[in-house]
Design a protein around this motif. Structure first.
Motif, PDB file in Angstrom:
ATOM      1  N   ASN A 269       1.304   6.020  11.178  1.00  0.00           N
ATOM      2  CA  ASN A 269       1.420   5.034  10.109  1.00  0.00           C
ATOM      3  C   ASN A 269       0.860   5.753   8.894  1.00  0.00           C
ATOM      4  N   LEU A 270       1.715   6.133   7.964  1.00  0.00           N
ATOM      5  CA  LEU A 270       1.341   7.043   6.883  1.00  0.00           C
ATOM      6  C   LEU A 270       0.195   6.487   6.038  1.00  0.00           C
ATOM      7  N   PRO A 271      -0.559   7.366   5.347  1.00  0.00           N
ATOM      8  CA  PRO A 271      -1.680   6.908   4.514  1.00  0.00           C
ATOM      9  C   PRO A 271      -1.234   5.837   3.524  1.00  0.00           C
ATOM     10  N   HIS A 272      -1.990   4.744   3.490  1.00  0.00           N
ATOM     11  CA  HIS A 272      -1.634   3.628   2.630  1.00  0.00           C
ATOM     12  C   HIS A 272      -2.899   2.885   2.218  1.00  0.00           C
ATOM     13  N   VAL A 273      -2.731   1.975   1.273  1.00  0.00           N
ATOM     14  CA  VAL A 273      -3.827   1.164   0.734  1.00  0.00           C
ATOM     15  C   VAL A 273      -3.393  -0.295   0.785  1.00  0.00           C
ATOM     16  N   HIS A 274      -4.308  -1.193   1.146  1.00  0.00           N
ATOM     17  CA  HIS A 274      -4.059  -2.622   0.998  1.00  0.00           C
ATOM     18  C   HIS A 274      -4.732  -3.076  -0.294  1.00  0.00           C
ATOM     19  N   ASN A 275      -3.923  -3.506  -1.247  1.00  0.00           N
ATOM     20  CA  ASN A 275      -4.418  -3.772  -2.592  1.00  0.00           C
ATOM     21  C   ASN A 275      -5.387  -4.941  -2.659  1.00  0.00           C
ATOM     22  N   ARG A 276      -5.199  -5.921  -1.793  1.00  0.00           N
ATOM     23  CA  ARG A 276      -5.958  -7.173  -1.951  1.00  0.00           C
ATOM     24  C   ARG A 276      -6.683  -7.610  -0.686  1.00  0.00           C
ATOM     25  N   ALA A 277      -6.889  -6.725   0.275  1.00  0.00           N
ATOM     26  CA  ALA A 277      -7.482  -7.192   1.528  1.00  0.00           C
ATOM     27  C   ALA A 277      -8.261  -6.089   2.237  1.00  0.00           C
ATOM     28  N   THR A 278      -9.292  -6.513   2.948  1.00  0.00           N
ATOM     29  CA  THR A 278      -9.947  -5.679   3.954  1.00  0.00           C
ATOM     30  C   THR A 278      -9.269  -5.959   5.296  1.00  0.00           C
ATOM     31  N   GLU A 279      -9.066  -4.905   6.070  1.00  0.00           N
ATOM     32  CA  GLU A 279      -8.329  -5.020   7.320  1.00  0.00           C
ATOM     33  C   GLU A 279      -9.247  -4.729   8.506  1.00  0.00           C
ATOM     34  N   LEU A 280      -9.144  -5.548   9.532  1.00  0.00           N
ATOM     35  CA  LEU A 280      -9.695  -5.226  10.838  1.00  0.00           C
ATOM     36  C   LEU A 280      -8.546  -4.746  11.713  1.00  0.00           C
ATOM     37  N   LEU A 281      -8.799  -3.763  12.559  1.00  0.00           N
ATOM     38  CA  LEU A 281      -7.750  -3.259  13.451  1.00  0.00           C
ATOM     39  C   LEU A 281      -8.291  -3.213  14.870  1.00  0.00           C
ATOM     40  N   ILE A 282      -7.609  -3.923  15.787  1.00  0.00           N
ATOM     41  CA  ILE A 282      -8.007  -3.977  17.189  1.00  0.00           C
ATOM     42  C   ILE A 282      -6.866  -3.417  18.029  1.00  0.00           C
ATOM     43  N   VAL A 283      -7.151  -2.398  18.818  1.00  0.00           N
ATOM     44  CA  VAL A 283      -6.150  -1.824  19.713  1.00  0.00           C
ATOM     45  C   VAL A 283      -6.064  -2.691  20.963  1.00  0.00           C
TER      46      VAL A 283
ATOM     47  N   GLN B 161       2.096   2.590  -0.129  1.00  0.00           N
ATOM     48  CA  GLN B 161       2.265   3.865   0.575  1.00  0.00           C
ATOM     49  C   GLN B 161       1.901   4.996  -0.378  1.00  0.00           C
ATOM     50  N   VAL B 162       0.831   5.710  -0.073  1.00  0.00           N
ATOM     51  CA  VAL B 162       0.261   6.671  -1.019  1.00  0.00           C
ATOM     52  C   VAL B 162       1.247   7.779  -1.365  1.00  0.00           C
ATOM     53  N   ALA B 163       1.810   8.446  -0.351  1.00  0.00           N
ATOM     54  CA  ALA B 163       2.686   9.589  -0.620  1.00  0.00           C
ATOM     55  C   ALA B 163       3.957   9.162  -1.338  1.00  0.00           C
ATOM     56  N   LYS B 164       4.595   8.117  -0.844  1.00  0.00           N
ATOM     57  CA  LYS B 164       5.857   7.671  -1.442  1.00  0.00           C
ATOM     58  C   LYS B 164       5.660   7.266  -2.896  1.00  0.00           C
ATOM     59  N   ASN B 165       4.626   6.487  -3.165  1.00  0.00           N
ATOM     60  CA  ASN B 165       4.451   5.967  -4.510  1.00  0.00           C
ATOM     61  C   ASN B 165       3.883   6.997  -5.476  1.00  0.00           C
ATOM     62  N   LEU B 166       3.199   8.014  -4.942  1.00  0.00           N
ATOM     63  CA  LEU B 166       2.755   9.108  -5.808  1.00  0.00           C
ATOM     64  C   LEU B 166       3.948   9.738  -6.503  1.00  0.00           C
TER      65      LEU B 166
ATOM     66  N   GLU C  67      12.602  20.032  -7.871  1.00  0.00           N
ATOM     67  CA  GLU C  67      11.804  20.094  -6.655  1.00  0.00           C
ATOM     68  C   GLU C  67      11.083  18.787  -6.394  1.00  0.00           C
ATOM     69  N   VAL C  68      10.708  18.068  -7.470  1.00  0.00           N
ATOM     70  CA  VAL C  68      10.098  16.762  -7.288  1.00  0.00           C
ATOM     71  C   VAL C  68      11.073  15.817  -6.605  1.00  0.00           C
ATOM     72  N   ASP C  69      12.338  15.890  -6.993  1.00  0.00           N
ATOM     73  CA  ASP C  69      13.348  15.061  -6.346  1.00  0.00           C
ATOM     74  C   ASP C  69      13.449  15.399  -4.865  1.00  0.00           C
ATOM     75  N   LYS C  70      13.299  16.689  -4.514  1.00  0.00           N
ATOM     76  CA  LYS C  70      13.317  17.070  -3.102  1.00  0.00           C
ATOM     77  C   LYS C  70      12.145  16.433  -2.369  1.00  0.00           C
ATOM     78  N   PHE C  71      10.977  16.403  -3.047  1.00  0.00           N
ATOM     79  CA  PHE C  71       9.821  15.789  -2.415  1.00  0.00           C
ATOM     80  C   PHE C  71      10.088  14.315  -2.136  1.00  0.00           C
ATOM     81  N   ARG C  72      10.707  13.621  -3.109  1.00  0.00           N
ATOM     82  CA  ARG C  72      10.976  12.203  -2.904  1.00  0.00           C
ATOM     83  C   ARG C  72      11.817  11.977  -1.657  1.00  0.00           C
TER      84      ARG C  72
END
Length: 565
Positions: free
Chosen positions: A135-149, A216-221, A241-246
């Motif tokens: 699950n790629l690096p990301h940020v939740h703008n408005r929430a703290t997340e708990l994660l239970i496996v 999504q950090v990478a995509k939105n960068l 080359e930036v277009d290739k990255f996208r």
């Protein structure tokens, strides 16, 4: 006294008002009160009949979430919007089936997908992650997340914010989670998860906001303006080359974890580094491209006539002069380069740094310069050299026993772009330093520039260095003396075997594991990859002299110049 009377009057008025609402006293509004029959529970029908108001015409046509946000009271919400019991159920399993994306889904219950959550300050996501998936690096703008496996094992990482460091290095909080273990990700923190195993992982992730959002950090960068990106990456990437990255950034869950990919027989995508170098390899030197095309037309090889060797000065190591002479004798038309510490540093900075001919990979330059273990440094360097320049690499304690230009049979010469050989087959030899029943040597490699297997190996080596730093809890510069297995697993033959097998598997899906090549007694071709039997780069001189060894091209003295001991 007057104050007490005043308070008493207020309380009395409040009690009277409450009683008036709880039990109507009669009059024109009596008909609006419909008692529930004795001994029965209210149903949707009785609740609908009990409703005292109807949905305003202004709200018709809006989504349920919009209707809730525009309702006057919560009573209006329950009476006019959330009128069905099913409005209070969210089926993660059904949503997953409806998504059609198979084994990699993050299903979110937020106020849009589950309107009953609106204004409740809570949301939920359930993740279904297939083998070796990120699950790629990301940020939740408005929430703290708990994660239970709840099933499987998961690795989580989190970077909190600027200034959270250990010894001047950004702190990455990394944990391995098993069933019913939990971690948290703070609002605004960068975090990711991956599944290091071959079975599906399921996790449950409550969120502290019903509209938690995901960035999504990478995509939105790479959604930023190209000029900004060029500044951020040291002006080393042009607009094309930036277009290739996208195009290389996926939207949600990506495959990763190199060792897991091989273990689970999953093919890796083409390495992004090859895209970074494509301008340097294909466009900058038209004369070289024209020369290669002419060579191929004449039945030549795309593998350049270049010999590369590496020698970091080691006191007491025997002279390598006779080995160098043997290489030159077997390759009279080849250029020869011996890379020492200073020339190697210059090569890496030039081709992978931020200069005009650089790939802009500062992480590679930093890692190479920081590495103090000569084995790790030598391993990484050979891949970096072959990726950009191509040619034949050989350790300084190797000797060619056949002319280099004849290594590849004439009829195959125009098509072969990578030559590898088996170094270990459990049928013939054994040892604790081997990670697979069959492994490929990397004391000798022949490659055309820009080969995808070599590009993949560069990234695999970088991942191996990061893993070593994490495992030993030190900086890369402090990794000086290491067990041999750590080296061969991080950047050496084990890692190289994984990269080669991914390349072979992309051509022949039945080649799922190195053991598929056990007992190899002839040359095999997989696309542009030529695989030699174990004698190829570990020739037996007696058998070569008697004509019994038909595949021996190189001998190896195993003096371990790379060990630095």
């Amino acid at each position: 006294m007057q104050f007490r009377q005043c308070i008493s009057s207020v309380v009395a008025a409040a009690v009277f008002a409450h009683c008036s609402m709880a039990a109507p006293l009669g009059g024109p509004d009596d008909s609006t009160h419909t008692p529930t029959p004795t001994g029965s529970l209210p149903t949707t029908a009785t609740r609908a009949a009990a409703a005292t108001s109807t949905l305003s015409p202004l709200l018709e046509g809006l989504s349920k979430t919009q209707q809730i946000l525009l309702s006057d009271t919560r009573v209006d919400v329950y009476n006019n919007v959330l009128t069905e019991d099913e409005d209070f159920i969210f089926d993660f399993g059904a949503r997953r089936a409806d998504s059609g994306t198979g084994a990699a889904d993050i299903i979110a219950a937020n106020r849009k997908t589950f309107p009953a959550l609106t204004n409740q300050g809570i949301g939920m996501a359930v993740g279904f992650m297939g083998p070796c998936q990120f699950n790629l690096p990301h940020v939740h703008n408005r929430a703290t997340e708990l994660l239970i496996v709840t099933q499987g094992e998961l690795v989580s990482e989190m970077v909190i914010e600027n200034g959270v460091e250990e010894d001047g290095v950004i702190r990455n909080i990394k944990n391995e989670l098993g069933p019913y273990q939990m971690t948290l990700f703070f609002q605004g923190s960068i975090h990711s998860q991956y599944n290091p195993g071959c079975e599906e992982v399921i996790f449950v992730a409550p969120q502290s906001n019903e509209d938690f959002g995901t960035n999504q950090v990478a995509k939105n960068l790479f959604g930023l303006d190209n000029e900004i990106l060029r500044a951020a990456f040291g002006n080393s990437i042009d607009g094309a080359e930036v277009d290739k990255f996208r195009g290389l950034v996926s939207d949600s869950v990506a495959r990763g974890v190199e060792q897991c990919l091989l273990k689970c027989n999953i093919q890796k995508r083409k390495a992004p580094l090859l895209q970074l170098l494509s301008r340097l390899l294909n466009n900058d030197d038209a004369a070289a491209a024209e020369e290669e095309n002419a060579l191929l037309a004449a039945g030549g090889s795309p593998i350049p006539q270049k010999i590369w060797q590496i020698f970091f000065t080691r006191p007491g190591f025997p002279s390598i002069q006779h080995h160098v002479h043997d290489w030159l004798r077997q390759a009279p038309n080849y250029t020869y380069t011996l890379l020492g510490s200073q020339t190697a540093d210059a090569f890496v900075r030039t081709h992978y740094g931020d200069g005009e001919r650089g790939a802009g990979r500062r992480d590679i330059v930093r890692a190479y310069r920081a590495a103090q273990n000569p084995a790790l440094k030598s391993d990484l360097l050979r891949y970096l050299v072959l990726l950009v320049e191509g040619g034949v690499y050989g350790d300084v304690d190797t000797t060619p026993v056949a002319e280099l230009g004849n290594w590849v049979p004439a009829e195959r010469r125009p098509d072969v772009r990578l030559v590898v050989a088996v170094e270990h087959d459990e049928l013939f030899n054994s040892g604790s330093e081997y990670g697979y029943p069959v492994q490929f040597s990397q004391w000798t490699i022949a490659a055309a520039p820009g080969h995808p297997v070599v590009a993949d190996m560069v990234e695999r080596a970088m991942a191996g260095l990061r893993d070593l730093v994490a495992a030993h809890n030190v900086t890369l510069g402090q990794l000086v003396r290491l067990p041999n297995y750590d080296v061969v697993n991080a950047t050496g033959p084990i890692a190289w075997t994984e990269a080669v097998m991914r390349g072979i598997g992309a051509i022949d899906p039945e080649m799922t594991h190195p053991s598929n090549l056990s007992g190899l007694n002839r040359i095999r071709y997989f696309g542009d990859i030529m695989v030699l039997p174990i004698e190829g780069f570990m020739a037996n001189m007696q058998r070569v002299g008697s004509g019994e060894d038909h595949f021996g091209l190189v001998t190896h003295d195993f003096r371990g110049a790379w060990k630095g001991e």
